[in-house]
Design an enzyme around this catalytic site. Sequence first.
Site, PDB file in Angstrom:
ATOM      1  N   ASP A 199       0.854  -1.191   0.000  1.00  0.00           N
ATOM      2  CA  ASP A 199       0.000   0.000   0.000  1.00  0.00           C
ATOM      3  C   ASP A 199       0.887   1.237   0.000  1.00  0.00           C
ATOM      4  OD1 ASP A 199       0.884  -0.571   2.655  1.00  0.00           O
ATOM      5  OD2 ASP A 199      -0.532   0.948   3.385  1.00  0.00           O
ATOM      6  N   HIS A 225       1.661  -9.043  -3.220  1.00  0.00           N
ATOM      7  CA  HIS A 225       0.610  -8.046  -3.005  1.00  0.00           C
ATOM      8  C   HIS A 225       1.322  -6.706  -2.921  1.00  0.00           C
ATOM      9  CE1 HIS A 225      -3.180  -6.340  -1.566  1.00  0.00           C
ATOM     10  NE2 HIS A 225      -2.441  -5.632  -0.725  1.00  0.00           N
ATOM     11  N   ASP A 229       1.299 -17.655  -3.286  1.00  0.00           N
ATOM     12  CA  ASP A 229       1.997 -16.668  -4.129  1.00  0.00           C
ATOM     13  C   ASP A 229       0.978 -16.036  -5.081  1.00  0.00           C
ATOM     14  OD1 ASP A 229       4.760 -16.709  -6.581  1.00  0.00           O
ATOM     15  OD2 ASP A 229       3.703 -15.078  -5.526  1.00  0.00           O
ATOM     16  N   GLU A 269       2.275 -10.083   0.937  1.00  0.00           N
ATOM     17  CA  GLU A 269       2.599  -8.675   0.734  1.00  0.00           C
ATOM     18  C   GLU A 269       4.099  -8.496   0.888  1.00  0.00           C
ATOM     19  OE1 GLU A 269      -0.016  -6.039   2.824  1.00  0.00           O
ATOM     20  OE2 GLU A 269       0.707  -4.317   1.677  1.00  0.00           O
TER      21      GLU A 269
HETATM   22  O1  G3I Z   1       1.256  -9.988  18.834  1.00  0.00           O
HETATM   23  C1  G3I Z   1       0.269 -10.992  18.688  1.00  0.00           C
HETATM   24  C2  G3I Z   1       0.753 -12.280  19.347  1.00  0.00           C
HETATM   25  O2  G3I Z   1       0.845 -12.070  20.747  1.00  0.00           O
HETATM   26  C3  G3I Z   1      -0.228 -13.400  19.056  1.00  0.00           C
HETATM   27  O3  G3I Z   1       0.271 -14.615  19.604  1.00  0.00           O
HETATM   28  C4  G3I Z   1      -0.384 -13.525  17.531  1.00  0.00           C
HETATM   29  C5  G3I Z   1      -1.331 -14.625  17.134  1.00  0.00           C
HETATM   30  O4  G3I Z   1      -2.630 -14.270  17.543  1.00  0.00           O
HETATM   31  O5  G3I Z   1      -0.875 -12.289  16.988  1.00  0.00           O
HETATM   32  C6  G3I Z   1       0.053 -11.238  17.197  1.00  0.00           C
HETATM   33  O6  G3I Z   1      -0.504 -10.052  16.653  1.00  0.00           O
HETATM   34  C7  G3I Z   1      -0.407 -10.006  15.230  1.00  0.00           C
HETATM   35  C8  G3I Z   1       0.382  -8.748  14.863  1.00  0.00           C
HETATM   36  O7  G3I Z   1       0.410  -8.579  13.439  1.00  0.00           O
HETATM   37  C9  G3I Z   1       1.829  -8.824  15.350  1.00  0.00           C
HETATM   38  O8  G3I Z   1       2.480  -9.931  14.772  1.00  0.00           O
HETATM   39  C10 G3I Z   1      -1.819  -9.930  14.676  1.00  0.00           C
HETATM   40  O9  G3I Z   1      -2.454 -11.175  14.884  1.00  0.00           O
HETATM   41  C11 G3I Z   1      -1.751  -9.652  13.170  1.00  0.00           C
HETATM   42  O10 G3I Z   1      -3.044  -9.433  12.637  1.00  0.00           O
HETATM   43  C12 G3I Z   1      -0.916  -8.397  12.903  1.00  0.00           C
HETATM   44  O11 G3I Z   1      -0.776  -8.294  11.511  1.00  0.00           O
HETATM   45  C13 G3I Z   1      -0.250  -7.043  11.064  1.00  0.00           C
HETATM   46  C14 G3I Z   1      -1.150  -6.592   9.902  1.00  0.00           C
HETATM   47  O12 G3I Z   1      -0.658  -5.365   9.361  1.00  0.00           O
HETATM   48  C15 G3I Z   1      -2.604  -6.384  10.335  1.00  0.00           C
HETATM   49  O13 G3I Z   1      -2.637  -5.421  11.328  1.00  0.00           O
HETATM   50  C16 G3I Z   1       1.171  -7.279  10.550  1.00  0.00           C
HETATM   51  O14 G3I Z   1       2.043  -7.587  11.619  1.00  0.00           O
HETATM   52  C17 G3I Z   1       1.657  -6.011   9.847  1.00  0.00           C
HETATM   53  O15 G3I Z   1       2.901  -6.287   9.211  1.00  0.00           O
HETATM   54  C18 G3I Z   1       0.653  -5.580   8.758  1.00  0.00           C
HETATM   55  O16 G3I Z   1       1.097  -4.353   8.314  1.00  0.00           O
HETATM   56  C19 G3I Z   1       0.469  -3.916   7.093  1.00  0.00           C
HETATM   57  C20 G3I Z   1      -0.039  -2.504   7.382  1.00  0.00           C
HETATM   58  O17 G3I Z   1      -1.101  -2.577   8.324  1.00  0.00           O
HETATM   59  C21 G3I Z   1      -0.500  -1.829   6.106  1.00  0.00           C
HETATM   60  N1  G3I Z   1       0.591  -1.851   5.126  1.00  0.00           N
HETATM   61  C22 G3I Z   1       0.977  -3.232   4.783  1.00  0.00           C
HETATM   62  C23 G3I Z   1       1.539  -3.900   6.010  1.00  0.00           C
HETATM   63  C24 G3I Z   1       2.064  -5.295   5.705  1.00  0.00           C
HETATM   64  O18 G3I Z   1       1.016  -6.186   5.445  1.00  0.00           O
HETATM   65  O1  9MR Z   2      -3.576  -3.593   0.371  1.00  0.00           O
HETATM   66  C1  9MR Z   2      -3.859  -3.614   1.767  1.00  0.00           C
HETATM   67  C2  9MR Z   2      -2.651  -4.150   2.511  1.00  0.00           C
HETATM   68  O2  9MR Z   2      -1.578  -3.220   2.400  1.00  0.00           O
HETATM   69  C3  9MR Z   2      -2.998  -4.350   3.989  1.00  0.00           C
HETATM   70  O3  9MR Z   2      -1.931  -5.013   4.631  1.00  0.00           O
HETATM   71  C4  9MR Z   2      -4.271  -5.201   4.107  1.00  0.00           C
HETATM   72  C5  9MR Z   2      -4.702  -5.358   5.556  1.00  0.00           C
HETATM   73  O4  9MR Z   2      -4.819  -4.135   6.148  1.00  0.00           O
HETATM   74  O5  9MR Z   2      -5.351  -4.607   3.402  1.00  0.00           O
HETATM   75  C6  9MR Z   2      -5.058  -4.519   1.990  1.00  0.00           C
HETATM   76  O6  9MR Z   2      -6.148  -3.883   1.354  1.00  0.00           O
HETATM   77  C7  9MR Z   2      -7.283  -4.735   1.172  1.00  0.00           C
HETATM   78  C8  9MR Z   2      -8.373  -4.333   2.161  1.00  0.00           C
HETATM   79  O7  9MR Z   2      -7.901  -4.574   3.485  1.00  0.00           O
HETATM   80  C9  9MR Z   2      -9.617  -5.123   1.879  1.00  0.00           C
HETATM   81  N1  9MR Z   2     -10.074  -4.887   0.501  1.00  0.00           N
HETATM   82  C10 9MR Z   2      -9.034  -5.314  -0.469  1.00  0.00           C
HETATM   83  C11 9MR Z   2      -7.770  -4.527  -0.253  1.00  0.00           C
HETATM   84  C12 9MR Z   2      -6.694  -4.895  -1.251  1.00  0.00           C
HETATM   85  O8  9MR Z   2      -6.287  -6.225  -1.041  1.00  0.00           O
END
Ligand code: G3I
Ligand code: 9MR
Length: 577
Positions: free
Chosen positions: A147, A504, A550, A559
């Site tokens: 994103d 992604h 993939d 991603e």
């Molecule tokens: O910390 C808890 C841990 O205690 C627990 O055991 C585990 C399993 O339940 O979950 C852990 O939390 C997770 C957290 O990441 C830290 O690892 C959450 O479940 C998980 O949903 C969360 O995912 C994050 C995701 O955003 C959704 O919030 C990813 O780390 C993070 O890299 C990802 O970041 C996104 C940005 O929001 C938007 N840009 C893209 C980026 C990469 O996907």
């Molecule tokens: O592209 C978005 C990605 O960077 C984020 O990690 C992810 C979770 O926050 O969301 C992706 O965006 C999706 C949105 O959450 C749901 N509609 C489809 C979007 C594109 O995959």
Amino acid sequence: MISVNETGFLPSAVKLAISDSPGSFRLIDDTEGKPIDIGVAVIDSGFDETAGCEVYRLDFSGVSAPGIYHLESDDGICSAAFKVEPHVYKTLKNSLLKSFYFQRCGCGLQEEYAGCYKRPRCHINPVRILGSEKTLTVHGGWHDAGDYGRYASAGAVTVAHMLYAYELFPEAFTDRVNIPESGNGLPDILNECRYELDFLSELQDEDGGVHHKVTTLQFCGFVMPEADLAEQVMFPVTSMSTADFAAVMCIASRVYAGYDPDFARNCIHQAYLAGQWLLQNPENTDFHNPEGCNTGEYTDDSDIDERMWAYAELLRTDTDTMPEERHHINPMSSQSDSRQDSYLANLSAGLELYLKEHDHSDGRSEDDGFGWQDVSCLAAAAVIFDPENHAGEELRNKMSDMLLERANAFVSMQEDGYPVSMKKQDFVWGSNMVVSNRADILILASIALRKKAEKTGEDIRALTLDIELYEEAALNQMHYILGMNAMNISYVTGFGENAFKDPHNRVTIADDIERPIPGMVSGGSCIQLLDEEIKKIADDSTPAQKCYFDHHLSYSTNEIAIYWNSSFLFVTAYFDR
Ligand code: G3I
Ligand code: 9MR
Ligand code: ZN
């Protein structure tokens, strides 16, 4: 199936591959097109629940002659090809670093530096402050991932990975990677980090607080950055962002002091202001998206670790060890001792609280503390590698104990099955960063032991076994990401016969170019099955290493992200210094 690190091995390193069936195996010299007389030992490593199969480790460490090889079983199964050569990770290291140039926001990427991935500038319109009509202009920074959002904590941790690597092993970063600043007298890793630091510095308010993120309210479609024209919004100040900002600005003030003293002085001043904000705002401001916003949250129900990292860095850096003239901009400089006292008291209290909350008696897997949510080992690095030991012996020993306990746990976690230090529950969103962070922790432990030996004059040979164990375990984590995994895939675009191809990443989806931008790390397998695409091919019975698709629609497994790249750059650079 025979899975192997598809980039390759250093000549003197232990060389392992994994087969899911027994048998006998040969090493084929791909240049000569015939087997070479090197034994391939087969070790039954037992059933690996995370892979869902019996695992046989193939040890072919006897080969050291530079060349291109592959493994072959007696029933004709072949591995991907791989190299054995000195500096086998150099190209990968430089490509991982160059990938940040392709994430730049606010500037055009010129063909001279970006080749076919050239694109016009993006996101240059004024940004509105959430909840008001006020706008301001912010410049640059990196798109976070697939994103185009720009997030303070994610950016700060990414820069910290890179600047700590530079501080600890600068010799790994002498190559130019052909960015606009190449050849200006600074190493390109510092040129690239400066692009993010200049953006981060615009997120700070006058009272020292740092805003959490700058994004559109909703994720845009699969369009190029320059076509993402929705209003950008600056979200509120948070303690997590302010703490991460304070820490990374301290590191930056040290690292850039010799190259750009004015910039370094401003970094420590902004760090000092952020530190004052933290002291005056002791509550965690755990961020959650407001109604109508769905972009990345980077929530954190505790900011104890972020504050620990901030105070550790401020204690180390916001002192008289910086050039004297710096204090002219800190009216409080005559009170630097009282500031020191408050940093030390808060650091010590924070560590006590953190250790109590992370005693793992609940059977949770080890933390690595090197990612965006848990930064405890970034705090440990700040304390352990402080040449002036501002935190004192007791705190430094506690931090070293925490680091070494984790490193030892990661060594023991790789004893059976795949030599990857992961339990089933560790395969969360961004699990490849968990693997990579654990390699980073193993490297930090190795460096800490070496430095301890240098300092105490202890016979390094007494520590060599531990150091070798840590470094071999770190390499095994690297082998996993580069191909030695149950998916038999390399999780870095452009590196390996079976490199993943369909990230992604909005730019890759929208740019009409077949090949993805190289040098980008996939998030990897995630057992929580958090997007509709992965649910099409995986369910609760799918082994942890195989909850991966993939496919560009699987954002929770495929991603790319800047802090996944920086974590892996740390380990790759260490083995190419
Ligand atoms: O910390 C808890 C841990 O205690 C627990 O055991 C585990 C399993 O339940 O979950 C852990 O939390 C997770 C957290 O990441 C830290 O690892 C959450 O479940 C998980 O949903 C969360 O995912 C994050 C995701 O955003 C959704 O919030 C990813 O780390 C993070 O890299 C990802 O970041 C996104 C940005 O929001 C938007 N840009 C893209 C980026 C990469 O996907
Ligand atoms: O592209 C978005 C990605 O960077 C984020 O990690 C992810 C979770 O926050 O969301 C992706 O965006 C999706 C949105 O959450 C749901 N509609 C489809 C979007 C594109 O995959
Ligand atoms: Zn942009």
